[in-house]
Design a protein around this motif. Structure first.
Motif, PDB file in Angstrom:
ATOM      1  N   LYS A  56       1.622   5.631 -14.394  1.00 33.60           N
ATOM      2  CA  LYS A  56       1.496   4.183 -14.269  1.00 33.60           C
ATOM      3  C   LYS A  56       1.549   3.773 -12.804  1.00 33.60           C
ATOM      4  O   LYS A  56       2.364   4.304 -12.045  1.00 33.60           O
ATOM      5  CB  LYS A  56       2.625   3.486 -15.032  1.00 33.60           C
ATOM      6  CG  LYS A  56       2.303   3.371 -16.510  1.00 33.60           C
ATOM      7  CD  LYS A  56       3.279   2.507 -17.266  1.00 33.60           C
ATOM      8  CE  LYS A  56       2.893   2.546 -18.740  1.00 33.60           C
ATOM      9  NZ  LYS A  56       3.860   2.090 -19.662  1.00 33.60           N
ATOM     10  N   ARG A  70      -3.375  -1.558 -11.088  1.00 32.33           N
ATOM     11  CA  ARG A  70      -2.999  -1.881 -12.465  1.00 32.33           C
ATOM     12  C   ARG A  70      -4.229  -2.247 -13.288  1.00 32.33           C
ATOM     13  O   ARG A  70      -4.355  -1.888 -14.443  1.00 32.33           O
ATOM     14  CB  ARG A  70      -1.986  -3.030 -12.487  1.00 32.33           C
ATOM     15  CG  ARG A  70      -0.592  -2.544 -12.116  1.00 32.33           C
ATOM     16  CD  ARG A  70       0.415  -3.642 -12.155  1.00 32.33           C
ATOM     17  NE  ARG A  70       0.639  -4.171 -13.506  1.00 32.33           N
ATOM     18  CZ  ARG A  70       1.627  -5.010 -13.791  1.00 32.33           C
ATOM     19  NH1 ARG A  70       2.463  -5.392 -12.830  1.00 32.33           N
ATOM     20  NH2 ARG A  70       1.777  -5.469 -15.011  1.00 32.33           N
ATOM     21  N   ASP A 104      -5.295  -0.357 -16.653  1.00 31.00           N
ATOM     22  CA  ASP A 104      -5.461  -1.072 -17.921  1.00 31.00           C
ATOM     23  C   ASP A 104      -6.882  -0.918 -18.459  1.00 31.00           C
ATOM     24  O   ASP A 104      -7.102  -0.782 -19.663  1.00 31.00           O
ATOM     25  CB  ASP A 104      -5.127  -2.558 -17.755  1.00 31.00           C
ATOM     26  CG  ASP A 104      -3.656  -2.787 -17.419  1.00 31.00           C
ATOM     27  OD1 ASP A 104      -2.847  -1.863 -17.639  1.00 31.00           O
ATOM     28  OD2 ASP A 104      -3.315  -3.881 -16.914  1.00 31.00           O
ATOM     29  N   GLY A 128      -2.232  -5.450 -21.067  1.00 29.14           N
ATOM     30  CA  GLY A 128      -2.194  -5.723 -19.626  1.00 29.14           C
ATOM     31  C   GLY A 128      -3.218  -6.735 -19.168  1.00 29.14           C
ATOM     32  O   GLY A 128      -3.330  -7.826 -19.715  1.00 29.14           O
TER      33      GLY A 128
END
Lengths: 389, 347
Positions: free
Chosen positions: A30, A39, A43, A90
């Motif tokens: 992550k 991010r 996602d 997300g």
């Protein structure tokens, strides 16, 4: 009354579990919480994996590119992905749960073909431009103006609390197209490309220190008329249909996560001795009742949605969503307040996972309709009390 | 999976409501509540009528004169009993059906006890279910009153329609009067008792919500219905949340019967009944404080039911203990294993 799942549903669960077991170990680590481009990439890669496996848009209708799954299957999906520790939706939250469903229901064939596949494949990220500095709970009072000029609207105004605006390609924008009409009847729903000239994004910090929020300023931004979903001035109704995609499963995964957190709270309390405190123990017991009941309420709402679909209805689980959200938001805050009680002075460490969650839990009684607005909805629409002012 | 009652179950519930409207209308409740102490004689005719309607024999197999239904159905009819504030040892007599002669038909009145404390309707009872041992015993009161067989001091009951007796000591497992019966273990019956008591609390909580909403719609102050004020609206909204949280919890518990689901159901239904009655009372202002209104009867009955078959302290301890009960997998269906059911906490 029946809590057993059908053989088909159990089969769906088994296949999903097997796929998760194969897929999750291959995911990259992550990214750090504040690295938004990373991010977004993470996602979207997860969304792509779901797409390739046939799980993208699970609860979307088949003719919109979805899987046409039942509400119960969607519930199983949310439960199993959470239990397996899979990534969350997300950055694709708005695309998959708001903008996409709206376009699927209200868009033309061309609009659906343009916008839905990239959402399902994790290629385009959407954000939401509804709230304004002067239009929060009273959303229908929004002032961002859209004036026709040839084949485009010229839009001026500002939006606030726009999550993921920094990394979004598109914004579902609610604007006023007829200032003379009654409040709810002069609004339109537009798809705004975030790279259009005149769009300025200014990140906002939340009290948790995170930066997913932004303010979006719109200065004479030209948006093609063809980017309007639904009829002009029909934007309020168009916006409200999004809710019909919810089908009682909102926050279902989070309830599962809270149940696990609660068990971890008990384990830590046993380790550090706080478990000996009867008051603390009883508080944990009550939270267990609350989250057990919330899971049952999810099942009840899904039952209602499923039965509505079966009998030719729209699959909207009544107004049970308001009941659920009121209780859940409060229980979630109580969960992390109790975590702080267990941690003692260590709860002051802002880097502690539970302290971060405690801070973010404060948004739950505000976002997506404050608790006060939810109580208004229950009082007027479920209990039928006279409209107050 | 479908947590909603099906058509048959809804019809059963509606039938129970009609029956109670005919056999136990509000006037009967008020007669019982307004009677001078020591309270009205036990209404055996009503008890028989309830028996004939199948309230007690509901879960007995059809070959034994029952309806062959299950706990989900029993929960629905007990909701109606709670809604109507039907008096009497309903849960105990229902549990005794098939084990105590006459209980199924409503010919016998059966109360129950699981520990020293308050026993309801002791003097009127023909038998007492003893649930303080692993196996179930029945104490017959034949040839005397309940109080002679199980010494208990009558107290001035806070609930005017439920006579209470303070029983300090329970008989040992084997006595001359108590007979072991071939019932499921006392543990199972205590769970069922907690569930059916929770169902009555749920019925009461739904009723006080209705009363509050009716009053808020019709009571005029400051020139308009008080239901237009947000302070009042939000009070009512919170009552609905409590009732609905309790409802899904009670209905799910009737299907799983796990210790955790039962404790959650009892805790949340107690909460809904007591707090909804309080809010309903508050909303009625001075009227709410008066004897002639029914609100206080709901509040007092809910206090009584709260103390029966697992109070808040015990339910919370059971629920806390379940949290550390082996490996956790997340949601209730996976997480909560069966655990020892104890009414004395977990220490």
């Amino acid at each position: 009354m029946d809590l057993t799942y059908s053989p088909e549903e159990e089969d769906f669960r088994r296949c999903l579990r097997a796929w998760l077991r194969r897929t999750l170990p291959k995911l990259p680590p992550k990214p750090p919480p504040s690295d938004w481009p990373a991010r977004r990439a993470y996602d979207c890669a997860w969304q792509r994996a779901l797409y390739d496996a046939g799980y993208a848009g699970l609860h979307w209708p088949v003719d919109a590119g979805g899987q046409g799954a039942t509400p119960t299957q969607h519930l199983i999906f949310l439960e199993e992905t959470e239990l397996a520790g899979a990534p969350y939706v997300g950055a694709n939250f708005v695309g998959l749960l708001h903008a996409g469903p709206t376009i699927a229901t209200e868009g033309t064939a061309g609009q659906r073909a343009r916008w839905l596949p990239p959402i399902l494949r994790g290629e385009e990220v959407w954000c939401q431009g509804f709230s304004e500095p002067e239009a929060g709970s009273d959303l229908a009072s929004l002032r961002t103006r859209a004036v026709r000029d040839g084949d485009a609207y010229v839009v001026t105004g500002s939006k606030i609390w726009t999550s993921h605006a920094q990394v979004a390609d598109w914004c579902e924008l609610l604007v006023r197209t007829d200032p003379a009409a009654p409040r709810h009847r002069g609004l339109s729903w537009l798809a705004l490309p975030m790279d259009a000239p005149g769009v300025t994004v200014r990140p906002l910090r939340t009290l948790a220190g995170s930066t997913e929020f932004a303010e979006v300023f719109l200065d004479d931004v030209r948006i093609p008329l063809a980017h309007r979903i639904g009829a002009e001035n029909d934007g309020w109704r168009v916006t409200m249909v999004t809710l019909s995609f919810e089908r009682g499963t909102a926050f279902a995964g989070e309830v599962v996560a809270c149940c696990r957190t609660l068990a971890r709270l008990a384990a830590v309390a046993k380790e550090n001795g706080r478990w000996e405190d009867t008051a603390l123990r009883r508080r944990l017991g009550r939270l267990n009742a609350d989250f057990t009941a919330l899971w049952r309420l999810v099942q009840a709402n899904v039952s209602e949605a499923e039965s509505s679909l079966r009998t030719g209805g729209d699959g909207v689980p009544g107004l049970g969503g308001s009941v659920f959200k009121l209780h859940y938001s409060q229980a979630r805050q109580e969960l992390y307040d109790t975590a702080a009680d267990i941690l003692g002075p260590h709860c002051l460490d802002a880097d502690h996972e539970w302290t971060a969650e405690r801070l973010s839990s404060l948004s739950y009684t505000i976002a997506a309709g404050t608790s006060q607005i939810q109580r208004n909805i229950i009082a007027e629409r479920i209990l039928g009390l006279p409209k107050g002012r | 999976m479908d947590l909603r009652p099906d058509d048959d179950q809804r019809a059963l519930k509606a039938g129970m409501r009609e029956l109670l409207q005919a056999r136990f209308p509000r006037e009967r409740l008020r007669e019982a509540a307004d009677a001078d102490r020591p309270g009205p004689a036990f209404d055996r005719a009503l008890w028989r009528a309830l028996g004939e309607a199948g309230l007690f024999s509901l879960r007995l197999p059809e070959k034994d004169g029952g309806a062959g239904l299950g706990l989900p159905e029993a929960v629905l009819v007990f909701e109606e009993a709670g809604r109507a504030l039907l008096p009497g040892p309903l849960v105990a007599t229902h549990l005794a059906a098939g084990h105590v002669p006459g209980a199924a038909e409503g010919a016998a009145v059966v109360t129950a006890v699981d520990r020293p404390g308050m026993v309801e309707h002791l003097d009127a009872s023909d038998a007492v279910l003893l649930l303080n041992h692993p196996s179930v015993h029945v104490l017959s009161t034949a040839g005397g009153t309940g109080r002679e067989k199980l010494p208990g001091r009558p107290v001035r009951s806070v609930d005017p329609t439920t006579p209470l007796y303070d029983v300090r000591q329970l008989p040992p497992a084997v006595t001359d009067h108590a007979m072991q019966v071939a019932a499921p273990g006392a543990d199972r019956l205590r769970r069922e008792a907690a569930l059916l008591t929770a169902a009555q609390q749920l019925g009461s909580a739904s009723r006080t919500l209705e009363m509050a909403v009716d009053h808020a719609r019709t009571r005029i102050q400051f020139g308009r219905p008080i239901g237009t004020f947000q302070a009042v609206q939000h009070l009512c909204a919170q009552m609905l949340v409590r009732a609905e949280i309790a409802r899904s919890s009670v209905h799910a518990a009737s299907l799983t019967m796990t210790a955790c689901d039962i404790s959650a159901a009892k805790l949340l239904a107690d909460d809904a009944a007591v707090r909804n009655a309080r809010d309903c009372l508050q909303l009625h202002g001075g009227l709410g404080f008066s004897w002639d209104m029914d609100v206080h009867l709901h509040l007092k009955r809910s206090w009584l039911r709260l103390e029966q078959w697992q109070g808040a302290y015990e339910a919370e301890e059971v629920l806390a203990a379940a949290l550390s009960n082996g490996p956790t997998e997340g949601v209730p269906d996976h997480r909560f294993r069966e655990m020892d059911w104890t009414f004395n906490g977990v220490e």
